[in-house]
Design a protein around this motif. Structure first.
Motif, PDB file in Angstrom:
ATOM      1  N   ARG A   8      31.203  36.723  41.205  1.00  0.00           N
ATOM      2  CA  ARG A   8      32.471  36.855  40.465  1.00  0.00           C
ATOM      3  C   ARG A   8      32.701  35.354  39.771  1.00  0.00           C
ATOM      4  O   ARG A   8      33.197  35.381  38.788  1.00  0.00           O
ATOM      5  N   ALA A  36      38.591  34.810  44.138  1.00  0.00           N
ATOM      6  CA  ALA A  36      37.282  35.115  44.002  1.00  0.00           C
ATOM      7  C   ALA A  36      36.430  34.594  45.266  1.00  0.00           C
ATOM      8  O   ALA A  36      35.454  33.887  45.391  1.00  0.00           O
ATOM      9  N   PHE A  77      33.333  43.361  36.416  1.00  0.00           N
ATOM     10  CA  PHE A  77      33.990  43.195  37.752  1.00  0.00           C
ATOM     11  C   PHE A  77      34.126  44.692  38.091  1.00  0.00           C
ATOM     12  O   PHE A  77      34.315  45.523  37.348  1.00  0.00           O
ATOM     13  N   ASP A  81      37.762  45.134  42.751  1.00  0.00           N
ATOM     14  CA  ASP A  81      38.186  43.681  42.102  1.00  0.00           C
ATOM     15  C   ASP A  81      39.286  43.781  41.120  1.00  0.00           C
ATOM     16  O   ASP A  81      40.206  42.955  41.110  1.00  0.00           O
ATOM     17  N   THR A  85      43.267  42.340  41.241  1.00  0.00           N
ATOM     18  CA  THR A  85      43.546  41.123  40.291  1.00  0.00           C
ATOM     19  C   THR A  85      44.837  41.193  39.710  1.00  0.00           C
ATOM     20  O   THR A  85      45.230  41.988  39.395  1.00  0.00           O
TER      21      THR A  85
END
Length: 108
Positions: A8, A36, A77, A81, A85
Motif C-alpha cells: 500500500r 496503511a 487498492f 482497503d 479509507t
C-alpha cells in the motif's frame, strides 16, 4: 514509516499526485496519507487546501470520499482497503493558526 512488504505504501506514492491533480481545481495543493498498517485495512487521505474557504467547500461535497477512493482503486487498492479509507480536508490557514504550521502535529 513504510512497512517492508506492505504494497500500500507504493500505491499511496502513486496515488498522491493523482489525488492532488483530481482536486486541484477545487483548491487542493497537496495530498498526505496516514495509516496503511499491514494488520489494518485502508488508509487516511488528507486533502490539503490553502484556505479555510476551500476546505469548507470540499467538506460539503457529498461525493468527495467516493471520488478519492476511485483514484485509490485506479492504482490498485483492494475493495476492503477502499471500504476502510476515509478522507479529511484541512487548510494551511488552520494548520498555521492552530498547529504552528506543522502538518505533522495537525495529522496526529
Amino acid at each position: 514509516m513504510p512497512v517492508a512488504g506492505d504494497r500500500r505504501w507504493a500505491l499511496l506514492d502513486s496515488a498522491g499526485p493523482m489525488v492532488t491533480a483530481w482536486f486541484r481545481s477545487r483548491g487542493v495543493v497537496a495530498t498526505r496519507f496516514v495509516a496503511a498498517f499491514p494488520e489494518l485495512p485502508g488508509a487516511g487521505i488528507w486533502l490539503c487546501t490553502a484556505t479555510d474557504e476551500e476546505r469548507d467547500d470540499l467538506r460539503r461535497d457529498t461525493e468527495l470520499v467516493t471520488a478519492a477512493r476511485d483514484v485509490l482503486h485506479q492504482v490498485g487498492f483492494s475493495p476492503l482497503d477502499l471500504a476502510e479509507t476515509g478522507v479529511v480536508v484541512e487548510s494551511q490557514q488552520t494548520v498555521d493558526r492552530e498547529y504552528g504550521g506543522s502538518w505533522f502535529h495537525a495529522m496526529r
